[in-house]
Scaffold this motif. Structure first.
Motif, PDB file in Angstrom:
ATOM      1  N   UNK A 146      -0.678  -9.408  -1.552  1.00 23.54           N
ATOM      2  CA  UNK A 146      -0.374  -7.973  -1.607  1.00 23.54           C
ATOM      3  C   UNK A 146       0.671  -7.595  -0.566  1.00 23.54           C
ATOM      4  N   UNK A 147       0.509  -8.135   0.631  1.00 21.23           N
ATOM      5  CA  UNK A 147       1.479  -7.850   1.684  1.00 21.23           C
ATOM      6  C   UNK A 147       2.872  -8.362   1.321  1.00 21.23           C
ATOM      7  N   UNK A 148       2.922  -9.474   0.633  1.00 19.74           N
ATOM      8  CA  UNK A 148       4.208 -10.029   0.194  1.00 19.74           C
ATOM      9  C   UNK A 148       4.691  -9.357  -1.087  1.00 19.74           C
ATOM     10  N   UNK A 149       3.903  -8.423  -1.587  1.00 18.03           N
ATOM     11  CA  UNK A 149       4.196  -7.670  -2.815  1.00 18.03           C
ATOM     12  C   UNK A 149       4.358  -8.594  -4.007  1.00 18.03           C
ATOM     13  N   UNK A 150       3.573  -9.656  -4.011  1.00 16.77           N
ATOM     14  CA  UNK A 150       3.570 -10.595  -5.133  1.00 16.77           C
ATOM     15  C   UNK A 150       2.576 -10.127  -6.190  1.00 16.77           C
ATOM     16  N   UNK A 151       1.493  -9.495  -5.716  1.00 18.71           N
ATOM     17  CA  UNK A 151       0.532  -8.911  -6.661  1.00 18.71           C
ATOM     18  C   UNK A 151       0.317  -7.455  -6.332  1.00 18.71           C
ATOM     19  N   UNK A 172     -12.253 -16.299   1.327  1.00 20.25           N
ATOM     20  CA  UNK A 172     -10.978 -17.003   1.395  1.00 20.25           C
ATOM     21  C   UNK A 172     -10.042 -16.492   0.294  1.00 20.25           C
ATOM     22  N   UNK A 173     -10.567 -16.343  -0.914  1.00 15.43           N
ATOM     23  CA  UNK A 173      -9.746 -15.859  -2.021  1.00 15.43           C
ATOM     24  C   UNK A 173      -9.285 -14.417  -1.792  1.00 15.43           C
ATOM     25  N   UNK A 174     -10.164 -13.572  -1.264  1.00 17.60           N
ATOM     26  CA  UNK A 174      -9.761 -12.194  -0.954  1.00 17.60           C
ATOM     27  C   UNK A 174      -8.695 -12.172   0.140  1.00 17.60           C
ATOM     28  N   UNK A 175      -8.777 -13.092   1.093  1.00 15.10           N
ATOM     29  CA  UNK A 175      -7.762 -13.174   2.145  1.00 15.10           C
ATOM     30  C   UNK A 175      -6.417 -13.586   1.553  1.00 15.10           C
ATOM     31  N   UNK A 176      -6.445 -14.510   0.608  1.00 19.73           N
ATOM     32  CA  UNK A 176      -5.210 -14.906  -0.075  1.00 19.73           C
ATOM     33  C   UNK A 176      -4.655 -13.720  -0.855  1.00 19.73           C
TER      34      UNK A 176
END
Length: 141
Positions: A136-141, A127-131
């Motif tokens: 990453x897709x949102x380029x937040x991290x 679940x955490x890896x999915x978050x």
């Protein structure tokens, strides 16, 4: 030029695929245990439960796994696309824990299913890896 699986999936996604295959064997095993318990305890279809607690424990181990399996499949896929090796390890932990869960339940003492609590490492890890993949897709991290 034709697109191949190598063009679409990360190379280590093969380990995620093997984890899925492992999960299919786990599901088949749990299903066969229910079929055997139906015969042993004389529980006819379409009855889901019996007055016999031993049958109910076998049935419930399978049913609970089927209740959480669809969400696990989705987390395994999302996490596997972004972090294939970590997802494969976490997925294997979760699948293995479902055997432990069932074997604990099969004793007739439902509390013994808790010996599989280590499965939460795999489940919540995915679940955490999915978050993390979403961030990453949102380029937040």
């Amino acid at each position: 030029m034709a697109t191949t699986v190598h063009d679409v999936l990360p190379s280590n996604f093969a380990y995620v695929i093997f984890t899925y295959i492992y999960s299919v064997f786990m599901i088949m095993y749990l299903s066969m245990k229910v079929m055997g318990a139906r015969k042993k305890y004389g529980v006819k279809y379409p009855e889901m439960y019996s007055k016999d607690q031993m049958f109910n424990c076998v049935q419930r181990a399978h049913q609970n796994t089927m209740e959480v399996y669809p969400v696990w499949v989705i987390f395994q896929l999302i996490a596997g696309l972004a972090f294939p090796l970590a997802a494969a390890v976490l997925g294997a932990i979760w699948v293995t824990s479902r055997f432990s869960y069932a074997w604990g339940y099969y004793t007739g003492d439902p509390q013994k299913r808790m010996k599989a609590a280590y499965g939460y490492i795999g489940y919540f890890g995915l679940m955490l890896l999915s978050i993390a993949a979403a961030l990453q897709l949102l380029q937040i991290i």
